[in-house]
Design an enzyme around this catalytic site. Structure first.
Site, short mmCIF file in Angstrom:
data_model
loop_
_atom_site.label_atom_id
_atom_site.label_comp_id
_atom_site.label_asym_id
_atom_site.label_seq_id
_atom_site.Cartn_x
_atom_site.Cartn_y
_atom_site.Cartn_z
N ASP A 243 0.86 -1.19 0.00
CA ASP A 243 0.00 0.00 0.00
C ASP A 243 0.90 1.24 0.00
O ASP A 243 1.62 1.47 0.97
CB ASP A 243 -0.89 -0.04 1.25
CG ASP A 243 -1.82 1.16 1.36
OD1 ASP A 243 -1.81 2.02 0.45
OD2 ASP A 243 -2.56 1.23 2.35
N GLY A 248 4.91 9.37 0.44
CA GLY A 248 5.49 10.72 0.36
C GLY A 248 5.49 11.40 1.72
O GLY A 248 6.41 12.15 2.06
N ASP A 249 4.45 11.14 2.50
CA ASP A 249 4.38 11.71 3.85
C ASP A 249 5.49 11.14 4.72
O ASP A 249 6.10 11.85 5.53
CB ASP A 249 3.03 11.39 4.50
CG ASP A 249 1.87 11.92 3.68
OD1 ASP A 249 2.05 12.93 2.98
OD2 ASP A 249 0.79 11.31 3.73
O1 RIB Z 1 -0.93 11.08 1.66
C1 RIB Z 1 -1.91 10.16 2.10
C2 RIB Z 1 -3.03 10.88 2.78
O2 RIB Z 1 -3.70 11.70 1.85
C3 RIB Z 1 -4.09 9.98 3.36
O3 RIB Z 1 -3.80 9.58 4.67
C4 RIB Z 1 -5.35 10.81 3.23
O4 RIB Z 1 -5.87 11.23 4.46
C5 RIB Z 1 -4.98 12.00 2.35
O5 RIB Z 1 -4.84 13.14 3.09
#
Ligand code: RIB
Length: 300
Positions: A243, A248-249
């Site tokens: 998944d 990126g986060d």
């Molecule tokens: O980058 C993923 C995020 O994008 C998800 O967690 C969803 O909440 C959206 O903000």
């Protein structure tokens, strides 16, 4: 060590897993549905905290069950939620469909739309802190946060996601810009393939478009870091993608943690890339963020 201050979104992700993503007008059968902690800001805060940085989240949730659950989830991950305001109205929601490691996301902003400059101006920022933002909360609040960071001697990191044009007033305040191939083209008008191949005058056009150090994330192909006087290519790791939501986060939050700890840039990028490669092997957004020990094991 400085602190990571994440100004951004907090979402209740409703995650549906299916055999394949539906096309327009199409219905497909899903195999599971679950609530998961998300929001680009909250995911980045969890990534930074798990990477070992003292981390403050600045954002908003609604006065509802999801808001309570998401704040508790952030606290459990070691994030200070003193900057999270509880407002009337619903918490942000993201409908995430996952199939074969790919995803589609629809976001309803809810309380995220209520973040305002006054809220971020109330947050203390010190030299050496790293202030991080994305584009899921109002731009005025991000400009205020980055302006405050700049005058305090803190470092700013912008991840312009979901991809949208970035006003010059904000771009001028950015020290590190984290972009994927779509975002670099939309925000800076330069094609990722041209940057990677060092084709034509792509790198000069990038420099003319922004003064920040640009971190181009290329999924399995790693990262390309382009600064005023340097270019660093970091290879990717071959992993089995379960998944990719929040990859990126993960990179952004881990990079911010490295910068706050004073880790040299190339090493901080390598750690962030390794963290992101781990996150895609697990389901969910915030829950998939690895710990510093897990990243150490990958890099050893
Ligand atoms: O980058 C993923 C995020 O994008 C998800 O967690 C969803 O909440 C959206 O903000």
């Amino acid at each position: 060590m400085g602190r990571v201050v994440v100004v951004g979104s907090i979402n209740d992700d409703l995650v549906v897993v299916a055999g394949r993503l539906p096309g327009p007008g199409e219905t497909v059968a899903g195999t599971s549905v679950s609530h998961s902690s998300g929001g680009k800001g909250a995911n980045q805060a969890v990534a930074a905290a798990r990477a070992g940085a003292p981390t403050l989240m600045v954002g908003g949730v609604g006065r509802d069950e999801a808001g309570d659950r998401l704040r508790a989830g952030l606290r459990d991950a070691g994030v200070d939620t003193a900057g999270v305001r509880v407002v009337d109205g619903p918490t942000g929601v993201a409908i995430v469909t996952v199939a074969g490691g790919e995803n589609t996301i629809v976001v309803v902003a809810g309380a995220n739309a209520r973040l305002d400059p006054h809220q971020v101006e109330a947050v203390a920022v010190a030299p050496g802190d790293v202030v991080v933002a994305q584009l899921e909360t109002p731009t005025e609040a991000t400009v205020a946060a980055f302006g405050r960071a700049r005058s305090a001697g803190a470092v700013t990191v912008l991840n312009p996601a979901p991809a949208a044009p970035v006003p010059g007033a904000l771009l001028d305040l950015v020290d590190h810009l984290v972009v994927n191939e779509h975002e670099v083209e939309l925000v800076l008008g330069v094609a990722a393939a041209d940057l990677v191949a060092d084709r034509g005058d792509a790198r000069q056009r990038l420099r003319a478009a922004c003064r920040a150090t640009v971190h181009l994330t290329l999924g399995a192909d790693g990262q390309l870091v382009l600064g005023p006087d340097m270019a660093i290519a970091v290879p990717g790791r071959a992993v089995e993608v379960v998944d990719s939501t929040g990859a990126g986060d993960c990179f952004t939050g881990s990079l911010a943690a490295g910068l706050a700890a004073g880790v040299p840039l190339e090493a901080a990028v390598r750690r962030a890339g390794a963290a992101a490669s781990l996150s895609v092997t697990r389901p969910g957004a915030a829950p998939s963020m690895p710990t510093a020990a897990e990243v150490d094991a990958v890099l050893a």
